[in-house]
Write a protein that holds these residues in place. Structure first.
Motif, PDB file in Angstrom:
ATOM      1  N   TYR A   1       0.852  -1.170   0.000  1.00 18.34           N
ATOM      2  CA  TYR A   1       0.000   0.000   0.000  1.00 18.34           C
ATOM      3  C   TYR A   1       0.895   1.229   0.000  1.00 18.34           C
ATOM      4  CZ  TYR A   1      -3.212  -3.552   1.699  1.00 18.34           C
ATOM      5  OH  TYR A   1      -3.944  -4.694   1.835  1.00 18.34           O
ATOM      6  N   GLY A   2       0.478   2.286  -0.669  1.00 20.47           N
ATOM      7  CA  GLY A   2       1.304   3.479  -0.679  1.00 20.47           C
ATOM      8  C   GLY A   2       0.524   4.736  -0.996  1.00 20.47           C
ATOM      9  N   HIS A   3       1.001   5.844  -0.444  1.00 23.05           N
ATOM     10  CA  HIS A   3       0.434   7.171  -0.695  1.00 23.05           C
ATOM     11  C   HIS A   3       1.575   8.141  -0.935  1.00 23.05           C
ATOM     12  CE1 HIS A   3      -3.768   6.774   1.325  1.00 23.05           C
ATOM     13  NE2 HIS A   3      -3.459   5.709   0.634  1.00 23.05           N
ATOM     14  N   ASN A   4       1.414   9.008  -1.924  1.00 21.29           N
ATOM     15  CA  ASN A   4       2.402  10.053  -2.195  1.00 21.29           C
ATOM     16  C   ASN A   4       2.057  11.291  -1.377  1.00 21.29           C
ATOM     17  OD1 ASN A   4       3.194   8.222  -4.121  1.00 21.29           O
ATOM     18  ND2 ASN A   4       3.629   9.787  -5.629  1.00 21.29           N
ATOM     19  N   HIS A   5       3.097  11.915  -0.842  1.00 18.35           N
ATOM     20  CA  HIS A   5       2.916  13.124  -0.054  1.00 18.35           C
ATOM     21  C   HIS A   5       3.982  14.142  -0.424  1.00 18.35           C
ATOM     22  CE1 HIS A   5      -0.176  11.713   2.738  1.00 18.35           C
ATOM     23  NE2 HIS A   5       0.427  10.546   2.682  1.00 18.35           N
ATOM     24  N   LEU A   6       3.645  15.402  -0.216  1.00 19.82           N
ATOM     25  CA  LEU A   6       4.570  16.491  -0.482  1.00 19.82           C
ATOM     26  C   LEU A   6       5.729  16.479   0.516  1.00 19.82           C
ATOM     27  CD1 LEU A   6       5.114  18.999  -2.197  1.00 19.82           C
ATOM     28  CD2 LEU A   6       3.680  20.293  -0.627  1.00 19.82           C
ATOM     29  N   ARG A   7       5.421  16.132   1.750  1.00 21.07           N
ATOM     30  CA  ARG A   7       6.437  16.073   2.799  1.00 21.07           C
ATOM     31  C   ARG A   7       6.326  14.747   3.530  1.00 21.07           C
ATOM     32  NH1 ARG A   7       5.186  21.191   6.230  1.00 21.07           N
ATOM     33  NH2 ARG A   7       3.208  20.120   6.257  1.00 21.07           N
ATOM     34  N   LYS A   8       7.281  14.499   4.421  1.00 23.17           N
ATOM     35  CA  LYS A   8       7.191  13.284   5.233  1.00 23.17           C
ATOM     36  C   LYS A   8       7.366  13.642   6.708  1.00 23.17           C
ATOM     37  CE  LYS A   8      11.918  11.808   4.210  1.00 23.17           C
ATOM     38  NZ  LYS A   8      12.741  10.688   3.817  1.00 23.17           N
ATOM     39  N   THR A   9       6.413  14.407   7.195  1.00 21.20           N
ATOM     40  CA  THR A   9       6.394  14.819   8.595  1.00 21.20           C
ATOM     41  C   THR A   9       5.480  13.883   9.386  1.00 21.20           C
ATOM     42  OG1 THR A   9       4.525  16.309   8.307  1.00 21.20           O
ATOM     43  CG2 THR A   9       6.731  17.234   7.922  1.00 21.20           C
ATOM     44  N   SER A  10       5.397  14.118  10.681  1.00 24.19           N
ATOM     45  CA  SER A  10       4.540  13.272  11.517  1.00 24.19           C
ATOM     46  C   SER A  10       3.069  13.419  11.132  1.00 24.19           C
ATOM     47  CB  SER A  10       4.735  13.603  12.993  1.00 24.19           C
ATOM     48  OG  SER A  10       4.411  14.943  13.242  1.00 24.19           O
ATOM     49  N   LYS A  11       2.687  14.573  10.586  1.00 20.45           N
ATOM     50  CA  LYS A  11       1.299  14.780  10.160  1.00 20.45           C
ATOM     51  C   LYS A  11       0.939  13.828   9.009  1.00 20.45           C
ATOM     52  CE  LYS A  11      -1.565  18.347   8.062  1.00 20.45           C
ATOM     53  NZ  LYS A  11      -1.566  19.704   7.510  1.00 20.45           N
ATOM     54  N   GLU A  12       1.789  13.752   7.999  1.00 23.77           N
ATOM     55  CA  GLU A  12       1.534  12.842   6.871  1.00 23.77           C
ATOM     56  C   GLU A  12       1.651  11.388   7.314  1.00 23.77           C
ATOM     57  OE1 GLU A  12       2.340  16.715   5.223  1.00 23.77           O
ATOM     58  OE2 GLU A  12       3.585  15.524   6.563  1.00 23.77           O
ATOM     59  N   PHE A  13       2.613  11.117   8.199  1.00 21.27           N
ATOM     60  CA  PHE A  13       2.782   9.761   8.708  1.00 21.27           C
ATOM     61  C   PHE A  13       1.540   9.300   9.470  1.00 21.27           C
ATOM     62  CE2 PHE A  13       4.290   7.032  12.266  1.00 21.27           C
ATOM     63  CZ  PHE A  13       4.544   5.900  11.507  1.00 21.27           C
ATOM     64  N   LEU A  14       1.009  10.170  10.317  1.00 25.03           N
ATOM     65  CA  LEU A  14      -0.188   9.834  11.077  1.00 25.03           C
ATOM     66  C   LEU A  14      -1.393   9.632  10.157  1.00 25.03           C
ATOM     67  CD1 LEU A  14      -1.393   9.333  13.840  1.00 25.03           C
ATOM     68  CD2 LEU A  14      -1.752  11.795  14.068  1.00 25.03           C
TER      69      LEU A  14
ATOM     70  N   ALA B   1       1.546   6.351 -11.969  1.00 30.60           N
ATOM     71  CA  ALA B   1       2.368   5.194 -12.343  1.00 30.60           C
ATOM     72  C   ALA B   1       2.688   4.335 -11.124  1.00 30.60           C
ATOM     73  CB  ALA B   1       3.654   5.663 -13.022  1.00 30.60           C
ATOM     74  N   ILE B   2       2.962   4.966 -10.006  1.00 36.67           N
ATOM     75  CA  ILE B   2       3.244   4.214  -8.780  1.00 36.67           C
ATOM     76  C   ILE B   2       2.006   3.444  -8.337  1.00 36.67           C
ATOM     77  CG2 ILE B   2       3.733   4.459  -6.309  1.00 36.67           C
ATOM     78  CD1 ILE B   2       5.658   6.749  -7.091  1.00 36.67           C
ATOM     79  N   GLN B   3       0.846   4.095  -8.334  1.00 37.55           N
ATOM     80  CA  GLN B   3      -0.388   3.412  -7.935  1.00 37.55           C
ATOM     81  C   GLN B   3      -0.734   2.275  -8.895  1.00 37.55           C
ATOM     82  OE1 GLN B   3      -1.936   3.729  -5.019  1.00 37.55           O
ATOM     83  NE2 GLN B   3      -0.313   5.188  -4.514  1.00 37.55           N
ATOM     84  N   SER B   4      -0.499   2.477 -10.185  1.00 44.06           N
ATOM     85  CA  SER B   4      -0.733   1.406 -11.169  1.00 44.06           C
ATOM     86  C   SER B   4       0.178   0.227 -10.894  1.00 44.06           C
ATOM     87  CB  SER B   4      -0.495   1.908 -12.589  1.00 44.06           C
ATOM     88  OG  SER B   4      -1.442   2.869 -12.933  1.00 44.06           O
ATOM     89  N   TYR B   5       1.442   0.525 -10.599  1.00 42.20           N
ATOM     90  CA  TYR B   5       2.371  -0.552 -10.273  1.00 42.20           C
ATOM     91  C   TYR B   5       1.922  -1.299  -9.027  1.00 42.20           C
ATOM     92  CZ  TYR B   5       6.176  -3.065  -8.184  1.00 42.20           C
ATOM     93  OH  TYR B   5       6.906  -4.057  -7.576  1.00 42.20           O
ATOM     94  N   LEU B   6       1.505  -0.579  -7.968  1.00 44.35           N
ATOM     95  CA  LEU B   6       1.079  -1.239  -6.737  1.00 44.35           C
ATOM     96  C   LEU B   6      -0.126  -2.144  -6.983  1.00 44.35           C
ATOM     97  CD1 LEU B   6       1.479   1.639  -4.107  1.00 44.35           C
ATOM     98  CD2 LEU B   6       2.993  -0.303  -4.500  1.00 44.35           C
ATOM     99  N   ARG B   7      -1.086  -1.689  -7.792  1.00 48.42           N
ATOM    100  CA  ARG B   7      -2.237  -2.544  -8.124  1.00 48.42           C
ATOM    101  C   ARG B   7      -1.793  -3.786  -8.887  1.00 48.42           C
ATOM    102  NH1 ARG B   7      -4.510   2.503  -8.881  1.00 48.42           N
ATOM    103  NH2 ARG B   7      -4.098   2.463 -11.112  1.00 48.42           N
TER     104      ARG B   7
END
Length: 172
Positions: A51-64, A145-151
């Motif tokens: 499973y994966g999600h793209n984010h602009l940053r990788k802070t605790s907010k996006e992690f949570l 492309a990343i989401q297509s690959y994950l599926r």
């Protein structure tokens, strides 16, 4: 669970860059105006799913936010064990409190031992199938492309090509 990136909008070298005859030249990449994105990814050992999600940053907010998505994927009575490296956003008070309240246990790998995390070997096939030999126009196309690959990967987890690439990575 781990982070993959930073992901940039630039041509990635790889297969197919030099066809016979007159090769098409790669565009210059010294001016990168698109910024970077980060993929937060999780591997379900029991279901053999990524499973994966793209984010602009990788802070605790996006992690949570990503942890909340993972929690919704599984039944509330199931205890989730999330294996993580020692990245500081994983250890904030807000994250630890949320994990305690939502039947989630955060398990940290020893320092300098991220290779113990089973998700690490899944990043090599992702790099091969999505990034190698690519030149995406923007982050939306890269995320698609990343989401297509994950599926595709979740449907073809036992693909010989995926297994071959995973074996090349040194993990526990």
């Amino acid at each position: 669970m781990d982070e993959f990136g930073p992901l940039e909008i630039r041509p990635y070298p790889g297969k197919g860059w030099f066809p016979k005859g007159k090769p098409q030249r790669r565009r210059a990449d010294y001016s990168r105006t698109h910024g970077v994105r980060h993929l937060l990814a999780a591997y379900d050992l029991k279901g053999d799913k990524l499973y994966g999600h793209n984010h602009l940053r990788k802070t605790s907010k996006e992690f949570l936010a990503f942890l909340k998505v993972l929690r919704r994927r599984f039944h509330r009575s199931e205890r989730l064990y999330i294996i993580l490296d020692n990245f500081s956003p994983h250890k904030t008070k807000l994250v630890r409190e949320w994990a305690e309240q939502n039947n989630v246990e955060l398990v940290f790998t020893p320092t300098y031992s991220s290779w113990l995390n089973r998700i690490e070997c899944h990043f090599a096939p992702l790099r091969h199938f999505v990034l190698s030999g690519s030149d995406y126009p923007d982050h939306a196309a890269l995320a698609d492309a990343i989401q297509s690959y994950l599926r595709w990967r979740n449907k073809n987890a036992k693909s010989q090509e995926i297994l071959r690439l995973q074996k090349r990575v040194k993990v526990a």
